[in-house]
Design a protein around this motif. Structure first.
Motif, PDB file in Angstrom:
ATOM      1  N   ALA A  91       0.959  -1.341   0.075  1.00 21.26           N
ATOM      2  CA  ALA A  91       0.087   0.028   0.025  1.00 21.26           C
ATOM      3  C   ALA A  91       0.965   1.198   0.003  1.00 21.26           C
ATOM      4  O   ALA A  91       0.589   2.227  -0.484  1.00 21.26           O
ATOM      5  N   THR A  92       1.792   1.140   0.698  1.00 22.68           N
ATOM      6  CA  THR A  92       2.872   2.409   0.671  1.00 22.68           C
ATOM      7  C   THR A  92       3.619   2.507  -0.570  1.00 22.68           C
ATOM      8  O   THR A  92       3.735   3.792  -0.975  1.00 22.68           O
ATOM      9  N   ASP A  93       3.960   1.571  -1.365  1.00 20.48           N
ATOM     10  CA  ASP A  93       4.394   1.531  -2.707  1.00 20.48           C
ATOM     11  C   ASP A  93       3.464   2.234  -3.764  1.00 20.48           C
ATOM     12  O   ASP A  93       3.745   3.134  -4.561  1.00 20.48           O
ATOM     13  N   LEU A  94       2.214   1.926  -3.547  1.00 21.69           N
ATOM     14  CA  LEU A  94       1.039   2.469  -4.452  1.00 21.69           C
ATOM     15  C   LEU A  94       0.900   3.838  -4.086  1.00 21.69           C
ATOM     16  O   LEU A  94       0.287   4.750  -4.993  1.00 21.69           O
ATOM     17  N   SER A 127      -4.156  -3.662   8.287  1.00 15.84           N
ATOM     18  CA  SER A 127      -4.322  -2.429   7.524  1.00 15.84           C
ATOM     19  C   SER A 127      -4.127  -1.151   8.381  1.00 15.84           C
ATOM     20  O   SER A 127      -4.783  -0.049   7.735  1.00 15.84           O
ATOM     21  N   TRP A 128      -3.888  -1.345   9.496  1.00 10.53           N
ATOM     22  CA  TRP A 128      -3.813  -0.039  10.421  1.00 10.53           C
ATOM     23  C   TRP A 128      -2.240   0.394  10.819  1.00 10.53           C
ATOM     24  O   TRP A 128      -1.369  -0.472  10.971  1.00 10.53           O
ATOM     25  N   GLN A 129      -2.393   1.741  11.036  1.00 10.09           N
ATOM     26  CA  GLN A 129      -1.058   2.166  11.420  1.00 10.09           C
ATOM     27  C   GLN A 129      -1.303   3.541  12.364  1.00 10.09           C
ATOM     28  O   GLN A 129      -2.369   4.110  12.206  1.00 10.09           O
ATOM     29  N   SER A 167       2.465  14.978  18.195  1.00 15.27           N
ATOM     30  CA  SER A 167       1.154  14.663  17.635  1.00 15.27           C
ATOM     31  C   SER A 167       0.882  12.870  17.663  1.00 15.27           C
ATOM     32  O   SER A 167       2.029  12.269  17.714  1.00 15.27           O
ATOM     33  N   ILE A 168      -0.216  12.584  17.411  1.00 13.40           N
ATOM     34  CA  ILE A 168      -0.580  11.058  17.341  1.00 13.40           C
ATOM     35  C   ILE A 168      -1.289  11.220  16.166  1.00 13.40           C
ATOM     36  O   ILE A 168      -2.380  11.796  15.725  1.00 13.40           O
ATOM     37  N   ASP A 169      -1.130  10.087  15.242  1.00 17.70           N
ATOM     38  CA  ASP A 169      -1.650  10.063  13.907  1.00 17.70           C
ATOM     39  C   ASP A 169      -2.070   8.590  13.878  1.00 17.70           C
ATOM     40  O   ASP A 169      -1.593   7.948  14.466  1.00 17.70           O
ATOM     41  N   TYR A 170      -3.031   8.279  12.706  1.00 13.46           N
ATOM     42  CA  TYR A 170      -3.591   7.123  12.687  1.00 13.46           C
ATOM     43  C   TYR A 170      -3.943   7.051  11.080  1.00 13.46           C
ATOM     44  O   TYR A 170      -4.640   8.128  10.496  1.00 13.46           O
ATOM     45  N   SER A 171      -4.287   5.898  10.799  1.00 12.83           N
ATOM     46  CA  SER A 171      -4.841   5.482   9.570  1.00 12.83           C
ATOM     47  C   SER A 171      -5.332   4.095   9.360  1.00 12.83           C
ATOM     48  O   SER A 171      -4.478   3.171   9.999  1.00 12.83           O
ATOM     49  N   GLY A 172      -6.284   3.587   8.688  1.00  9.60           N
ATOM     50  CA  GLY A 172      -6.624   1.948   8.494  1.00  9.60           C
ATOM     51  C   GLY A 172      -7.898   2.036   7.888  1.00  9.60           C
ATOM     52  O   GLY A 172      -8.698   2.835   7.681  1.00  9.60           O
ATOM     53  N   ASN A 173      -8.086   0.783   7.687  1.00 10.01           N
ATOM     54  CA  ASN A 173      -9.409   0.271   6.932  1.00 10.01           C
ATOM     55  C   ASN A 173     -10.064  -0.513   7.562  1.00 10.01           C
ATOM     56  O   ASN A 173      -9.767  -1.497   8.440  1.00 10.01           O
TER      57      ASN A 173
END
Length: 678
Positions: free
Chosen positions: A68-71, A348-350, A385-391
């Motif tokens: 996903a990072t490559d894309l 799929s989470w970060q 900061s705190i960040d997040y992303s996921g599906n």
């Protein structure tokens, strides 16, 4: 009536078709560049992603092995589309054919066309190449670019009693070498002399005014990234630090999440938004640990103070060193930077924790105005900061919450949803405290810096029919404190809608409408006080391109702009026709543009087809016309561009302003670029 007829003719031409050609920007990217130039009043200078795309064009990314990072590095797909592609591949197995992309939910013809040059279904190279392969399978390029304005500006003129204000010649020169194997290795050097700067004499005896170098290794065992030299740091959603190219609200309504590598080698000619030092990312299982340190001299306006010592009133933002005044600001203050990131990647989470500390050798103390009293002042600034992303199923979540060391917050949280195979939705909430402080933050919003703003953004993408895609967004915002040229708390809303109709893989129509309402100071009254009145800015555009044959392409566009505040109104319009003829090794492109605007409030920003890695956004104001001719000669390893552009204005005796003022009604610029790649 004559203008209406011209607009109608261009409109009829523009609805013919579109076929993306090498050197032309896709509609969405073109609109993003224009909107960003209008917001910042500068042209983009970070072409790092463009360089990566050219490297992928020669060494395509394997769809069956790409993460996903490559894309995301490609800068073509939205987070929803990336999640959909990965989910499709995990469910049905490896892609057999590139044309299987048509079956991926959320992929339309326009997206596939933009993606195809950079991907393949073959296995590609070894996912863990050895040291020899890392430095032999990449893309090497040497580039030289020359530019000059033919008319003599005021700053270059000499009189009997005074020397020219600009110390150097009006020639601009850039040299660059880079070896790039995206995801594995990169090294290079950039040298640049801006027009007006000296070269190998005077204050620039070392040659060029700007030098940049870097060396980077990626994905070698536990070493995820190591960069020495110049690099950018891109954290979370941009609330703490984001130095790579990033767009705000635009026609790409689903591109609301900041995506990209946390650390990126810097190989562009912009002289402001990067760090100089060392950075490293290590990985252990699902964890990533990043640390970086940097030190560099910044341009600043120094103010001597006999009581408290000297201080700086502003940091430089242009990178120009053409005159004695600008040279006096060069390297005035030393900046030291240190920071880090710890992130956890699980399925799929970060989640990530970011910290940043910056120290200036002299305190920053801006000239006081009511609107800037909450901005950073002093020598040291810290952010975390705190960040997040996921599906989760068909939903994609992302966000960041940040705090500056004065204990004021900024936050952004969003959701992208594939609610149906043909419909995507986006919801984004942001709240930036009026006293939140940062130096290199760049988050979604009305302002360039995330401060003094709250807003809610909603958008929809609807692939109504196979060839038709509709995009629209509505953004409501409020500024709880004063802003530049807005002497009271204010608010407003922003609406944009566009439609892309793909008649075939080689033909399409693009139409768009944009309207924004916000506050701005009206003329001062008898007591010198400003009243804030609502301003309405709106405009529409229609453009297209027809491939008459395999070698001849015609493009056209028509656009209008309107500005209204109280009883004051301004209007602008433009239309252009462009033709491109290709031979085996030779391409000739020309454009003719007519334009008219009432004043600067209705000026238009128009992207022009240009040379590789060059963002040329024309600012159209006044009444007149412009034209340019560009020639490209391409062999197996060598490509040469020659470009000439002229703008002519009606009923004026001079163009430009200040030391860049030119006597006469026209301005002519030439550019030459030579690239050797292997």
């Amino acid at each position: 009536m004559k203008h209406c007829l011209l607009l109608f003719v261009c409109f009829v031409c523009s609805i013919l078709a579109h076929a993306q050609q090498p050197g032309s920007q896709p509609y969405i990217t073109e609109t993003q560049l224009e909107d960003e130039s209008a917001r910042t009043e500068t042209n983009a200078q970070d072409d790092g992603q463009w360089q990566d795309q050219e490297a992928f064009r020669h060494r395509p990314l394997s769809l069956n092995k790409a993460t996903a990072t490559d894309l995301a590095t490609l800068g073509v797909l939205t987070p929803v589309q990336i999640a959909s592609l990965v989910r499709y591949r995990d469910t049905l197995g490896a892609f057999i054919s590139i044309y299987e992309l048509q079956a991926v939910p959320g992929f339309d013809a326009a997206t596939i066309m933009r993606l195809l040059p950079f991907v393949q279904v073959a296995a590609g190279l070894d996912p863990q190449p050895g040291w020899k392969d890392r430095f032999s399978h990449g893309d090497s390029r040497v580039m030289a670019r020359y530019s000059r304005t033919l008319e003599t500006a005021r700053g270059y003129q000499r009189t009997d009693s005074t020397a020219p204000h600009y110390l150097g010649s009006p020639d601009g020169l850039q040299l660059r070498y880079r070896y790039n194997y995206p995801g594995y290795a990169s090294y290079g050097v950039v040298m640049q002399k801006d027009a007006g700067e000296e070269w190998f004499r005077g204050h620039e005896k070392q040659g060029f005014d700007f030098y940049s170098m870097h060396a980077a290794i990626r994905n070698k065992g536990a070493l995820a990234a190591l960069i020495l030299g110049d690099y950018t740091v891109n954290m979370g959603q941009g609330l703490v630090n984001w130095q790579a190219q990033a767009f705000g609200k635009s026609a790409g309504v689903m591109n609301m999440e900041r995506q990209g590598d946390l650390l990126r080698p810097y190989a562009s000619a912009g002289e402001i938004y990067f760090y100089r030092g060392a950075a490293v990312t290590l990985r252990a299982g699902n964890w990533r640990y990043t640390g970086f340190a940097a030190a560099r001299k910044l341009d600043a306006t120094a103010v001597p103070d006999t009581l408290d010592g000297s201080y700086i009133s502003a940091l430089g933002a242009s990178g120009y060193h053409r005159s004695e005044t600008e040279l006096a600001q060069r390297g005035t203050v030393q900046q030291h930077t240190a920071g880090g990131n710890v992130s956890l990647h699980y399925h799929s989470w970060q989640w990530g924790l970011n910290v940043l500390y910056q120290h200036l050798s002299q305190p920053l103390q801006k000239t006081f105005h009511p609107y800037n009293q909450f901005e950073f002042s002093g020598q040291a600034l810290g952010n975390a900061s705190i960040d997040y992303s996921g599906n989760w199923r068909n939903l994609h979540f992302f966000g960041e919450t940040a705090m500056s060391d004065n204990h004021h917050l900024a936050m952004l949280h969003g959701m992208l949803a594939a609610v149906a195979p043909a419909i995507d939705l986006a919801l984004v909430y942001r709240h930036y405290d009026k006293a939140y402080q940062s130096l290199y933050a760049n988050a979604i919003g009305e302002s360039f810096r995330p401060a003094n703003e709250s807003g809610f953004y909603s958008a929809i993408t609807w692939r109504l029919l196979k060839p038709l895609t509709l995009n629209a967004y509505f953004d409501s915002f409020r500024f709880p404190w004063l802003k530049y040229r807005v002497d009271a708390p204010s608010g407003g809303h922003d609406v944009q809608a566009n439609a892309l109709y793909m008649l075939s893989k080689q033909h399409s129509i693009y139409m768009g409408y944009h309207s924004k309402v916000h506050g701005r100071n009206a003329a001062a009254g008898e007591e010198g006080l400003h009243t804030v009145l609502p301003v309405t800015e709106s405009g529409w555009r229609c453009q297209g391109q027809v491939a008459c044959s395999k070698v001849l392409t015609l493009r056209a566009r028509v656009q209008t702009a309107a500005y209204r505040q109280g009883g004051e109104q301004a209007h602008g319009w433009m239309c252009y026709e462009e033709a491109s003829r290709q031979w085996k090794w030779f391409t000739l492109t020309g454009r003719f543009t007519l334009f008219g605007t009432s004043n600067d409030d209705a000026r238009l920003y128009i992207n022009e087809t240009s040379m590789l890695y060059s963002y040329d956004i024309a600012q159209l104001y006044g009444h007149g016309y412009s034209w340019y001719v560009q020639v490209r000669c391409k062999t197996r390893h060598i490509t040469c561009w020659c470009r000439m552009r002229q703008a002519r204005y009606r009923d004026v005796v001079q163009t430009g302003s200040g030391w860049d003022q030119i006597t006469g009604a026209h301005k002519t610029a030439v550019q030459v670029q030579l690239e050797y790649h292997w």
